[in-house]
Design an enzyme around this catalytic site. Sequence first.
Site, PDB file in Angstrom:
ATOM      1  N   GLU A  99      -7.691  -2.743   6.917  1.00  0.00           N
ATOM      2  CA  GLU A  99      -7.226  -3.513   5.757  1.00  0.00           C
ATOM      3  C   GLU A  99      -6.183  -4.564   6.186  1.00  0.00           C
ATOM      4  O   GLU A  99      -6.217  -5.703   5.714  1.00  0.00           O
ATOM      5  CB  GLU A  99      -6.620  -2.562   4.718  1.00  0.00           C
ATOM      6  CG  GLU A  99      -7.656  -1.619   4.125  1.00  0.00           C
ATOM      7  CD  GLU A  99      -7.025  -0.481   3.325  1.00  0.00           C
ATOM      8  OE1 GLU A  99      -5.852  -0.584   2.934  1.00  0.00           O
ATOM      9  OE2 GLU A  99      -7.718   0.526   3.091  1.00  0.00           O
ATOM     10  N   ASP A 154       0.865  -1.179   0.000  1.00  0.00           N
ATOM     11  CA  ASP A 154       0.000   0.000   0.000  1.00  0.00           C
ATOM     12  C   ASP A 154       0.903   1.230   0.000  1.00  0.00           C
ATOM     13  O   ASP A 154       2.143   1.101  -0.061  1.00  0.00           O
ATOM     14  CB  ASP A 154      -0.927  -0.048   1.241  1.00  0.00           C
ATOM     15  CG  ASP A 154      -2.203   0.755   1.024  1.00  0.00           C
ATOM     16  OD1 ASP A 154      -2.274   1.537   0.060  1.00  0.00           O
ATOM     17  OD2 ASP A 154      -3.145   0.615   1.839  1.00  0.00           O
ATOM     18  N   HIS A 192      -1.663   1.176   6.684  1.00  0.00           N
ATOM     19  CA  HIS A 192      -2.161   2.275   7.526  1.00  0.00           C
ATOM     20  C   HIS A 192      -3.234   1.750   8.475  1.00  0.00           C
ATOM     21  O   HIS A 192      -3.742   0.632   8.285  1.00  0.00           O
ATOM     22  CB  HIS A 192      -2.755   3.389   6.647  1.00  0.00           C
ATOM     23  CG  HIS A 192      -3.756   2.851   5.657  1.00  0.00           C
ATOM     24  ND1 HIS A 192      -5.053   2.550   5.999  1.00  0.00           N
ATOM     25  CD2 HIS A 192      -3.606   2.481   4.361  1.00  0.00           C
ATOM     26  CE1 HIS A 192      -5.665   2.052   4.944  1.00  0.00           C
ATOM     27  NE2 HIS A 192      -4.813   1.988   3.936  1.00  0.00           N
ATOM     28  N   GLU A 238       0.132   4.607   1.899  1.00  0.00           N
ATOM     29  CA  GLU A 238       0.057   5.588   2.987  1.00  0.00           C
ATOM     30  C   GLU A 238       1.148   5.374   4.040  1.00  0.00           C
ATOM     31  O   GLU A 238       1.605   6.316   4.676  1.00  0.00           O
ATOM     32  CB  GLU A 238      -1.328   5.535   3.658  1.00  0.00           C
ATOM     33  CG  GLU A 238      -2.483   6.013   2.791  1.00  0.00           C
ATOM     34  CD  GLU A 238      -3.038   4.936   1.860  1.00  0.00           C
ATOM     35  OE1 GLU A 238      -2.387   3.874   1.680  1.00  0.00           O
ATOM     36  OE2 GLU A 238      -4.130   5.164   1.300  1.00  0.00           O
ATOM     37  N   HIS A 276      -2.635  -0.123  -3.684  1.00  0.00           N
ATOM     38  CA  HIS A 276      -3.080   1.233  -3.338  1.00  0.00           C
ATOM     39  C   HIS A 276      -3.897   1.864  -4.466  1.00  0.00           C
ATOM     40  O   HIS A 276      -3.474   1.868  -5.631  1.00  0.00           O
ATOM     41  CB  HIS A 276      -1.874   2.121  -3.040  1.00  0.00           C
ATOM     42  CG  HIS A 276      -2.220   3.558  -2.828  1.00  0.00           C
ATOM     43  ND1 HIS A 276      -2.840   4.009  -1.670  1.00  0.00           N
ATOM     44  CD2 HIS A 276      -2.066   4.653  -3.615  1.00  0.00           C
ATOM     45  CE1 HIS A 276      -3.031   5.318  -1.764  1.00  0.00           C
ATOM     46  NE2 HIS A 276      -2.574   5.729  -2.933  1.00  0.00           N
ATOM     47  N   HIS A 315      -8.088   4.677   7.188  1.00  0.00           N
ATOM     48  CA  HIS A 315      -9.357   4.352   6.514  1.00  0.00           C
ATOM     49  C   HIS A 315      -9.398   2.845   6.292  1.00  0.00           C
ATOM     50  O   HIS A 315      -8.397   2.153   6.494  1.00  0.00           O
ATOM     51  CB  HIS A 315      -9.487   5.092   5.168  1.00  0.00           C
ATOM     52  CG  HIS A 315      -8.479   4.640   4.149  1.00  0.00           C
ATOM     53  ND1 HIS A 315      -7.166   5.088   4.150  1.00  0.00           N
ATOM     54  CD2 HIS A 315      -8.554   3.753   3.126  1.00  0.00           C
ATOM     55  CE1 HIS A 315      -6.509   4.521   3.157  1.00  0.00           C
ATOM     56  NE2 HIS A 315      -7.327   3.689   2.521  1.00  0.00           N
TER      57      HIS A 315
HETATM   58 ZN   LIG Z   1      -3.747   2.919   0.125  1.00  0.00          ZN
END
Ligand SMILES: [Zn+2]
Length: 298
Positions: free
Chosen positions: A163, A37, A133, A39, A89, A145
């Site tokens: 996630e 990902d 994240h 972030e 991502h 998120h």
């Molecule tokens: Zn992401």
Amino acid sequence: MKLFYFRTIKTILLIFAITTSGYMFSQEKLKIFISVDMEGIGGIGTPKMTRSGGKDYATGRQLMTDEVNTVVDAIFEFGDADILVNDSHGDMQNLLHLQLDPRVTYLQSNIKPLGMVQGLDSSFDAAIFIGYHARAGNLGGFLAHTGSGSVKGLWINGIEVGEGGLNALYAGTLGVPVILASGDDKFSEEFTKIVDTRTVITKTAVGSSAAKLLHPDKVKAKLKTKTVEALRNLKTAKPLNVSNPVTVRFKSSTTTRADVVMSIPNMKRIDGTTVEYKAKNMDEAYRLIRVMYKYISW
Ligand SMILES: [Zn+2]
């Protein structure tokens, strides 16, 4: 006597060759899945760096690619491996694949039913999550998120997950342990409550949209050390256990989405924004969750 002498030397050399090469040859080729990902990548401290067209997004892509290559390098330093890298991502077209280590295979684009875990199956020895994240609603997590802004909360068999947790549970049902994960300090804190693993903290979150950064070189050095450490301890890594059926509770950001989701047979309404579904296993649960947050957009 002379013949006996040479035979003895030959035997000793043979035993030496077998014992010294034994370490190399007894190791099977590893199969590693890497989900990356953005972030939580080191050196990324603004939302714009994670968005296509945003200021310094190109730098973000470079940093993301460099971290993957660092981990891949560390894996090959440990031993021979088959590595699948899944860009996880946004539109899942972020990694600079021409700069990726040519020894990996690479999964691109986000039109895939299993999103961040696409390509993972029970033949893998381990999974590594990079640049992750914290979940939706995490207090202070950098760009926290779950899936998209459509999700206010997600629970699997009563455990609230983001996630990272969701993907680790999915891997667990395939018998694959997550041996390393990286992201900001809030992600690390949240993830290790669910998964008994090692993490690399790439930055300190300063609220939801800012972060105190380490230099990317320092992050890469930590990733390298921890990857080798994780592989050395691979035998003791344990996949998460998930019992079937899998109860999915999904809290939407809008009541309208919850209304639409109710068209799915056997969906149960909990309150204005929350629905629940009993899936037969994690595979069914994961696909359904992805549909609810990604393809139903009201
Ligand atoms: Zn992401």
